[in-house]
Enzyme design. Structure first.
Site, PDB file in Angstrom:
ATOM      1  N   GLU A 104      19.058  10.207  -8.861  1.00 51.17           N
ATOM      2  CA  GLU A 104      19.628  10.288 -10.205  1.00 51.17           C
ATOM      3  C   GLU A 104      21.128  10.558 -10.128  1.00 51.17           C
ATOM      4  O   GLU A 104      21.591  11.294  -9.245  1.00 51.17           O
ATOM      5  CB  GLU A 104      18.931  11.400 -10.992  1.00 51.17           C
ATOM      6  CG  GLU A 104      19.264  11.447 -12.468  1.00 51.17           C
ATOM      7  CD  GLU A 104      18.304  12.361 -13.231  1.00 51.17           C
ATOM      8  OE1 GLU A 104      17.073  12.172 -13.095  1.00 51.17           O
ATOM      9  OE2 GLU A 104      18.780  13.278 -13.923  1.00 51.17           O
ATOM     10  N   ASP A 106      24.066  11.732 -12.901  1.00 44.78           N
ATOM     11  CA  ASP A 106      24.084  12.291 -14.255  1.00 44.78           C
ATOM     12  C   ASP A 106      25.457  12.511 -14.850  1.00 44.78           C
ATOM     13  O   ASP A 106      26.325  13.123 -14.224  1.00 44.78           O
ATOM     14  CB  ASP A 106      23.434  13.692 -14.255  1.00 44.78           C
ATOM     15  CG  ASP A 106      21.944  13.660 -14.106  1.00 44.78           C
ATOM     16  OD1 ASP A 106      21.351  12.607 -14.317  1.00 44.78           O
ATOM     17  OD2 ASP A 106      21.366  14.714 -13.779  1.00 44.78           O
ATOM     18  N   GLU A 108      26.030  14.606 -18.372  1.00 43.67           N
ATOM     19  CA  GLU A 108      25.406  15.303 -19.492  1.00 43.67           C
ATOM     20  C   GLU A 108      26.503  16.001 -20.287  1.00 43.67           C
ATOM     21  O   GLU A 108      27.318  16.730 -19.715  1.00 43.67           O
ATOM     22  CB  GLU A 108      24.376  16.331 -19.019  1.00 43.67           C
ATOM     23  CG  GLU A 108      23.103  15.706 -18.492  1.00 43.67           C
ATOM     24  CD  GLU A 108      22.026  16.744 -18.219  1.00 43.67           C
ATOM     25  OE1 GLU A 108      20.902  16.561 -18.697  1.00 43.67           O
ATOM     26  OE2 GLU A 108      22.327  17.744 -17.538  1.00 43.67           O
ATOM     27  N   HIS A 121      28.884  17.876 -17.840  1.00 47.41           N
ATOM     28  CA  HIS A 121      28.113  18.346 -16.693  1.00 47.41           C
ATOM     29  C   HIS A 121      27.736  17.128 -15.852  1.00 47.41           C
ATOM     30  O   HIS A 121      27.220  16.145 -16.377  1.00 47.41           O
ATOM     31  CB  HIS A 121      26.858  19.052 -17.241  1.00 47.41           C
ATOM     32  CG  HIS A 121      25.831  19.444 -16.233  1.00 47.41           C
ATOM     33  ND1 HIS A 121      25.505  20.756 -15.995  1.00 47.41           N
ATOM     34  CD2 HIS A 121      25.029  18.711 -15.426  1.00 47.41           C
ATOM     35  CE1 HIS A 121      24.544  20.812 -15.089  1.00 47.41           C
ATOM     36  NE2 HIS A 121      24.248  19.592 -14.725  1.00 47.41           N
ATOM     37  N   GLY A 202      24.707  29.414 -22.182  1.00 46.48           N
ATOM     38  CA  GLY A 202      23.477  29.873 -21.547  1.00 46.48           C
ATOM     39  C   GLY A 202      22.334  30.106 -22.513  1.00 46.48           C
ATOM     40  O   GLY A 202      21.387  30.842 -22.199  1.00 46.48           O
TER      41      GLY A 202
END
Length: 289
Positions: A104, A106, A108, A121, A202
């Site tokens: 993968e 990514d 994000e 991200h 978070g």
């Protein structure tokens, strides 16, 4: 006559526009290239296939994936992210293979409160193992207009770029024991979903459903330089090197390395290779190369 310095400045200004025009000229059609995979009507293909919109509400998000699988490619997508209070939302754009030992690559985009920056991200998985996160702020508002997010994936490296500027390079370091995704074909995926248990500070900031539906928009997809993988296990790329598939050996040149350093010095906010608390027994081997 304009000075040489003025000419260079003008070319610098024109380059992003030229790149944008080229992408538009060869852009793929979403009806032909992609299919909506879930969302119960929340994802829509509009303008005769030129625009795709994902939406998220309190019931569900939405997603799409490419009809083709690719084994290496130079892939561009223009995305305009969820505007306003996007806290709790995640817009994911990535390549992924199937199975428990998947590969993968990514992008994000982690939403945030109005006025606070998005967090971009990035991660690379090989044989089901990731934990290679790097995170960035962007040097523009990604909700105000479309910007081009690109992945160059070839046997030598993976390069993440934003509007043509490289932000991350993951090299093939199999020679020192680092798995590299190069055997499994991957589809292009994107989804918009609720992740308020972790996405913003978070999980401290939850999704404000009074702002729903949240929408992200896509246009000008290109994969002209990509190896389409057929169902019988054959690649569309020629085996012998040629000008048309020179990207298969492309790596960062000195100019692009400087641009990469500029981004990482000014906009990187997390790098797994510097997180000593996470790796008390020593950093992953690729961090030392």
């Amino acid at each position: 006559m304009a000075s040489f310095k003025s000419l260079i400045s003008l070319l610098t200004l024109l380059t992003p526009l030229a790149i944008s025009s080229l992408i538009f000229a060869s852009a793929g059609n979403f009806n032909q290239e992609f299919e909506i995979t879930w969302g119960d009507g929340r994802a829509k293909i509009l303008n005769n296939g030129e625009l795709l919109i994902l939406s998220l509400d309190i019931v569900s998000g939405s997603a799409f994936e490419s009809k083709n699988e690719y084994l290496f490619g130079k892939i561009d997508m223009q995305i305009k992210l969820v505007p306003g209070n996007s806290a709790g939302t995640v817009t994911a754009y990535y390549l992924s293979s199937k199975g428990s030992a998947w590969d993968e690559i990514d992008f994000e985009f982690l939403g945030n409160l109005t006025g606070d920056p998005y967090i971009l991200h990035t991660n690379v998985f090989s044989q089901g193992k990731g934990n290679r996160e790097q995170k960035f702020y962007l040097w523009f508002d990604p909700t105000a207009d479309f910007h081009t997010y690109s992945i160059l994936w070839n046997p030598h490296c993976i390069i993440f770029s934003v509007d043509g500027t490289p932000i991350r390079e993951f090299k093939n370091l199999e020679s020192i024991g680092v798995p590299f995704p190069k055997h499994q074909p991957m589809r292009i995926h994107s989804s918009l979903w609720n992740a308020d248990d972790w996405a913003t500070r978070g999980g401290l900031i939850k999704t404000d459903w009074s702002s729903a539906p949240f929408t992200a928009s896509y246009r000008n997809f290109t994969a002209d330089n990509a190896c389409v993988w057929s169902s019988n296990g054959e690649s569309s790329c020629k085996s012998s090197p040629s000008q048309s598939n020179a990207w298969l050996s492309e790596e960062l040149d000195s100019i692009r390395k400087k641009r990469l350093s500029w981004v990482q010095n000014n906009y990187m906010i997390y790098n797994y290779c510097t997180d000593g608390k996470r790796f008390p027994q020593g950093f992953p081997v690729e961090c030392k190369s």
